[in-house]
Design a protein around this motif. Structure first.
Motif, PDB file in Angstrom:
ATOM      1  N   MET A  96       0.839  -1.197   0.000  1.00 18.79           N
ATOM      2  CA  MET A  96       0.000   0.000   0.000  1.00 18.79           C
ATOM      3  C   MET A  96       0.873   1.246   0.000  1.00 18.79           C
ATOM      4  N   ASN A  97       0.313   2.356  -0.440  1.00 12.37           N
ATOM      5  CA  ASN A  97       1.061   3.610  -0.477  1.00 12.37           C
ATOM      6  C   ASN A  97       1.185   4.254   0.902  1.00 12.37           C
ATOM      7  N   GLU A  98       0.258   3.949   1.815  1.00 16.67           N
ATOM      8  CA  GLU A  98       0.340   4.488   3.164  1.00 16.67           C
ATOM      9  C   GLU A  98       1.317   3.648   3.987  1.00 16.67           C
ATOM     10  N   ARG A  99       2.402   4.291   4.427  1.00 15.34           N
ATOM     11  CA  ARG A  99       3.481   3.557   5.096  1.00 15.34           C
ATOM     12  C   ARG A  99       3.973   4.332   6.309  1.00 15.34           C
ATOM     13  N   LYS A 100       4.255   3.623   7.385  1.00 22.06           N
ATOM     14  CA  LYS A 100       4.829   4.248   8.573  1.00 22.06           C
ATOM     15  C   LYS A 100       6.290   4.585   8.318  1.00 22.06           C
ATOM     16  N   VAL A 101       6.717   5.710   8.861  1.00 24.98           N
ATOM     17  CA  VAL A 101       8.125   6.100   8.747  1.00 24.98           C
ATOM     18  C   VAL A 101       9.021   5.015   9.331  1.00 24.98           C
ATOM     19  N   SER A 102       8.597   4.432  10.444  1.00 25.95           N
ATOM     20  CA  SER A 102       9.392   3.375  11.075  1.00 25.95           C
ATOM     21  C   SER A 102       9.570   2.183  10.149  1.00 25.95           C
ATOM     22  N   ASP A 103       8.523   1.833   9.410  1.00 25.87           N
ATOM     23  CA  ASP A 103       8.602   0.700   8.479  1.00 25.87           C
ATOM     24  C   ASP A 103       9.475   1.035   7.272  1.00 25.87           C
ATOM     25  N   ILE A 104       9.335   2.247   6.763  1.00 27.79           N
ATOM     26  CA  ILE A 104      10.174   2.676   5.636  1.00 27.79           C
ATOM     27  C   ILE A 104      11.651   2.609   6.039  1.00 27.79           C
ATOM     28  N   SER A 105      11.934   3.101   7.236  1.00 32.32           N
ATOM     29  CA  SER A 105      13.316   3.127   7.722  1.00 32.32           C
ATOM     30  C   SER A 105      13.863   1.721   7.917  1.00 32.32           C
ATOM     31  N   LYS A 106      13.005   0.831   8.393  1.00 31.63           N
ATOM     32  CA  LYS A 106      13.429  -0.539   8.657  1.00 31.63           C
ATOM     33  C   LYS A 106      13.671  -1.307   7.358  1.00 31.63           C
ATOM     34  N   VAL A 107      12.795  -1.112   6.374  1.00 33.62           N
ATOM     35  CA  VAL A 107      12.856  -1.883   5.126  1.00 33.62           C
ATOM     36  C   VAL A 107      13.782  -1.247   4.095  1.00 33.62           C
ATOM     37  N   ALA A 108      13.652   0.069   3.920  1.00 30.72           N
ATOM     38  CA  ALA A 108      14.363   0.736   2.831  1.00 30.72           C
ATOM     39  C   ALA A 108      15.505   1.631   3.291  1.00 30.72           C
ATOM     40  N   GLY A 109      15.617   1.855   4.595  1.00 36.80           N
ATOM     41  CA  GLY A 109      16.678   2.727   5.085  1.00 36.80           C
ATOM     42  C   GLY A 109      18.051   2.079   4.982  1.00 36.80           C
ATOM     43  N   ILE A 110      19.058   2.899   4.908  1.00 33.72           N
ATOM     44  CA  ILE A 110      20.425   2.392   4.785  1.00 33.72           C
ATOM     45  C   ILE A 110      20.801   1.579   6.029  1.00 33.72           C
ATOM     46  N   ARG A 111      21.455   0.442   5.826  1.00 33.74           N
ATOM     47  CA  ARG A 111      21.926  -0.385   6.932  1.00 33.74           C
ATOM     48  C   ARG A 111      22.926   0.427   7.765  1.00 33.74           C
ATOM     49  N   THR A 112      22.924   0.193   9.080  1.00 37.54           N
ATOM     50  CA  THR A 112      23.814   0.947   9.962  1.00 37.54           C
ATOM     51  C   THR A 112      25.265   0.824   9.525  1.00 37.54           C
ATOM     52  N   LYS A 113      25.686  -0.383   9.167  1.00 38.54           N
ATOM     53  CA  LYS A 113      27.067  -0.607   8.738  1.00 38.54           C
ATOM     54  C   LYS A 113      27.407   0.244   7.526  1.00 38.54           C
ATOM     55  N   ASN A 114      26.486   0.306   6.559  1.00 34.15           N
ATOM     56  CA  ASN A 114      26.729   1.110   5.365  1.00 34.15           C
ATOM     57  C   ASN A 114      26.632   2.601   5.659  1.00 34.15           C
ATOM     58  N   GLY A 115      25.718   2.962   6.574  1.00 34.09           N
ATOM     59  CA  GLY A 115      25.606   4.358   6.937  1.00 34.09           C
ATOM     60  C   GLY A 115      26.884   4.883   7.566  1.00 34.09           C
ATOM     61  N   LEU A 116      27.481   4.091   8.429  1.00 37.44           N
ATOM     62  CA  LEU A 116      28.741   4.494   9.062  1.00 37.44           C
ATOM     63  C   LEU A 116      29.886   4.517   8.060  1.00 37.44           C
ATOM     64  N   LEU A 117      29.869   3.583   7.113  1.00 34.84           N
ATOM     65  CA  LEU A 117      30.889   3.595   6.060  1.00 34.84           C
ATOM     66  C   LEU A 117      30.730   4.833   5.184  1.00 34.84           C
ATOM     67  N   LEU A 118      29.486   5.217   4.903  1.00 28.38           N
ATOM     68  CA  LEU A 118      29.246   6.410   4.094  1.00 28.38           C
ATOM     69  C   LEU A 118      29.796   7.645   4.805  1.00 28.38           C
ATOM     70  N   ILE A 119      29.615   7.704   6.112  1.00 28.94           N
ATOM     71  CA  ILE A 119      30.181   8.804   6.891  1.00 28.94           C
ATOM     72  C   ILE A 119      31.704   8.825   6.749  1.00 28.94           C
ATOM     73  N   ARG A 120      32.324   7.665   6.871  1.00 22.54           N
ATOM     74  CA  ARG A 120      33.794   7.598   6.790  1.00 22.54           C
ATOM     75  C   ARG A 120      34.289   7.962   5.392  1.00 22.54           C
ATOM     76  N   LEU A 121      33.561   7.544   4.366  1.00 21.17           N
ATOM     77  CA  LEU A 121      33.959   7.879   2.993  1.00 21.17           C
ATOM     78  C   LEU A 121      33.922   9.389   2.758  1.00 21.17           C
ATOM     79  N   ILE A 122      32.857  10.023   3.242  1.00 20.99           N
ATOM     80  CA  ILE A 122      32.749  11.471   3.083  1.00 20.99           C
ATOM     81  C   ILE A 122      33.831  12.171   3.902  1.00 20.99           C
TER      82      ILE A 122
END
Length: 258
Positions: free
Chosen positions: A74-100
């Motif tokens: 459905m198009n109606e989605r909780k922010v928490s669900d979007i973050s859990k399913v489609a959000g960047i993995r913590t490991k990749n998020g931290l790597l992205l920080i280090r790359l920048i």
């Protein structure tokens, strides 16, 4: 699903660590960026934002211009669900920080804001960079903008609209140090954005493509990108494809375990 599992098994067989790399540039990147710990204050800031998103029960009516979700029906989605399913993995998020933090790009373009978690990592990595993030869905873009204000991420500008309409205007007569591709995960769209963004590159520009092994067509898109004449060095981390345009480098492709 089976195709992705097969690719992951092949990745494990082909991948190496710093000891299998014979490029000083890539070896230094692995040892000084990939393998180091994220600065604690940067890590804590990212985790704080992610925890906020994972607890947020706000419901957004999402307009999806991309390949569509295999999870959400459905198009109606909780922010928490979007973050859990489609959000960047913590490991990749931290790597992205280090790359920048490692490359210190001043001009950053993100294709695909979603609720703003990857944008957060980009901003934390270099608060002095100018970040433009493109988002197709107005409701999602508005939510991300409010998130950035809440957490004082003042260097991010969100541009709303279909990428085919907004991207040409954003890149016109501009160059970017760093582009993060996390929008429409189809072969056609990925190659289209790649081709358009090539005109923004300089010798030290960096492209990162998210989910290069998400599907057969994304895997094919990655292989086409690797062989482009302007591309010199690529790194496959399974989840990401990292592209460099350094003319002083011989053309080399690396498969690196993180």
């Amino acid at each position: 699903m089976w195709f992705k599992i097969k690719l992951y098994i092949l990745f494990l067989f082909k991948s190496t660590n710093k000891h299998g790399v014979h490029s000083p540039f890539v070896f230094h990147l692995i040892t000084k960026c990939f393998n180091r710990k994220t600065d604690l204050s940067q890590k804590n800031k990212f985790i704080k934002v992610k925890k906020w998103l994972l607890k947020d029960e706000t419901i957004l009516n999402v307009t999806d211009f991309g390949s569509g979700s295999k999870v959400f029906k459905m198009n109606e989605r909780k922010v928490s669900d979007i973050s859990k399913v489609a959000g960047i993995r913590t490991k990749n998020g931290l790597l992205l920080i280090r790359l920048i933090d490692y490359f210190k790009p001043k001009s950053i373009l993100e294709i695909g804001t979603s609720v703003g978690l990857s944008s957060t990592a980009l901003s934390i990595g270099n608060s002095n960079a100018k970040i433009i993030s493109l988002e197709g869905c107005p409701n999602t873009a508005n939510y991300a903008t409010q998130l950035f204000e809440r957490f004082n991420l003042s260097n991010i500008e969100v541009v709303t609209g279909e990428f085919n309409q907004t991207l040409p205007n954003i890149i016109h007569n501009k160059s970017f140090d760093f582009i993060y591709f996390d929008g429409n995960h189809t072969q056609k769209a990925t190659l289209n954005y790649f081709t358009k963004c090539l005109k923004t590159t300089h010798n030290n520009s960096i492209f990162i493509f998210d989910d290069i092994n998400l599907s057969k067509e994304m895997h094919q898109a990655w292989n086409i990108i690797k062989e482009h004449p302007k591309v010199t060095v690529t790194i496959n981390t399974f989840y990401w494809g990292i592209v460099f345009f350094r003319k002083e480098q011989n053309k080399q492709h690396f498969t690196i375990r993180l």
